[in-house]
Write a protein that holds these residues in place. Sequence first.
Motif, PDB file in Angstrom:
ATOM      1  N   THR A  26       0.835  -1.207   0.000  1.00 12.35           N
ATOM      2  CA  THR A  26       0.000   0.000   0.000  1.00 12.35           C
ATOM      3  C   THR A  26       0.863   1.247   0.000  1.00 12.35           C
ATOM      4  O   THR A  26       0.523   2.248  -0.650  1.00 12.35           O
ATOM      5  N   GLN A  27       1.987   1.222   0.698  1.00 11.45           N
ATOM      6  CA  GLN A  27       2.902   2.365   0.676  1.00 11.45           C
ATOM      7  C   GLN A  27       3.451   2.606  -0.729  1.00 11.45           C
ATOM      8  O   GLN A  27       3.622   3.755  -1.147  1.00 11.45           O
ATOM      9  N   ARG A  29       1.879   1.943  -3.506  1.00  9.08           N
ATOM     10  CA  ARG A  29       0.783   2.577  -4.251  1.00  9.08           C
ATOM     11  C   ARG A  29       0.637   4.037  -3.842  1.00  9.08           C
ATOM     12  O   ARG A  29       0.409   4.912  -4.676  1.00  9.08           O
ATOM     13  N   MET A  66      -4.473   4.428   7.285  1.00 10.14           N
ATOM     14  CA  MET A  66      -5.233   5.108   6.227  1.00 10.14           C
ATOM     15  C   MET A  66      -5.340   6.607   6.510  1.00 10.14           C
ATOM     16  O   MET A  66      -5.113   7.445   5.624  1.00 10.14           O
ATOM     17  N   LEU A  89      -6.839   5.983  -1.931  1.00  4.60           N
ATOM     18  CA  LEU A  89      -6.215   5.641  -0.658  1.00  4.60           C
ATOM     19  C   LEU A  89      -7.201   4.921   0.254  1.00  4.60           C
ATOM     20  O   LEU A  89      -6.847   3.954   0.934  1.00  4.60           O
ATOM     21  N   ALA A  92      -7.591   1.449  -1.047  1.00  2.87           N
ATOM     22  CA  ALA A  92      -6.425   0.629  -0.715  1.00  2.87           C
ATOM     23  C   ALA A  92      -6.504   0.141   0.726  1.00  2.87           C
ATOM     24  O   ALA A  92      -6.197  -1.015   1.029  1.00  2.87           O
ATOM     25  N   GLY A  93      -6.927   1.032   1.618  1.00  2.10           N
ATOM     26  CA  GLY A  93      -7.089   0.635   3.010  1.00  2.10           C
ATOM     27  C   GLY A  93      -8.163  -0.416   3.186  1.00  2.10           C
ATOM     28  O   GLY A  93      -8.010  -1.368   3.968  1.00  2.10           O
ATOM     29  N   ASP A  95      -9.028  -2.601   0.977  1.00  6.78           N
ATOM     30  CA  ASP A  95      -8.452  -3.854   0.481  1.00  6.78           C
ATOM     31  C   ASP A  95      -7.595  -4.524   1.559  1.00  6.78           C
ATOM     32  O   ASP A  95      -7.619  -5.752   1.722  1.00  6.78           O
ATOM     33  N   MET A  96      -6.826  -3.711   2.287  1.00 11.27           N
ATOM     34  CA  MET A  96      -5.994  -4.267   3.359  1.00 11.27           C
ATOM     35  C   MET A  96      -6.847  -4.940   4.428  1.00 11.27           C
ATOM     36  O   MET A  96      -6.463  -5.963   4.991  1.00 11.27           O
TER      37      MET A  96
END
Length: 232
Positions: A26-27, A29, A66, A89, A92-93, A95-96
């Motif tokens: 994620t970082q 991305r 996030m 963002l 993405a969070g 998804d995590m």
Amino acid sequence: MAQTLTTIAFDADDTLWHNERFFKLTQERFAELLAPYTDGDALMSRLLEAERRNIRHYGFGIKGFMLSMIETALDVTDNAVPGAVIAELIAAGQDMLQHPVDLLPHAAEALRAAQAIGPVLLITKGDLLDQERKIAQSGLGDVFDAVQIVSAKTPETYARIFDAYDGAARGMMIGNSMASDVRPMLEAGGWGVHVPHDLLWDLEHAERPEDHPRFHEIPDLGALPDLLSRTG
């Protein structure tokens, strides 16, 4: 050790299952999305500063991460970051928060060896709902005699948890972080076992307690049964 050790606790993230690699992805991305505004090194430094500053507000876990990414994005763009970037963002969070649980090698074997000693605990930091999800999906939940999801891992935290058993002096904490799993447990009077992981969050680094008589380091969880029997 086996004559006096009665309770064994494990960390969860990057001790029993993978976790940090999802943060690293994620970082990456995050760096791609913010590349037009700042260079990658400066961005990661600003993000780490935000994470360190925000722990006392948000605690540990994905949701706080996030919010720190969003805050950093606003900061490095002077509040001009496009809404589409913020939306990515957030996605993405999310998804995590849905990533599958991938056990580390020998996790089940290590837990079985610990059960032969006495009660087995899970002591972990992070967001309550996310940690509960991972514990349930891991298939290991039934192994633990107790699960503690805490806001911080301090000597006082360990003393309080192990006091419900035979005390920290007869307890062991096993984990990948010197800062959270090993050193505070040693300060509480127990054993601390370090199991290094290839990835470690910058805020989890700490000096090795080289000369401490209750400090051990093993290459992976597969070495735990031997440690328990060899030091007995």
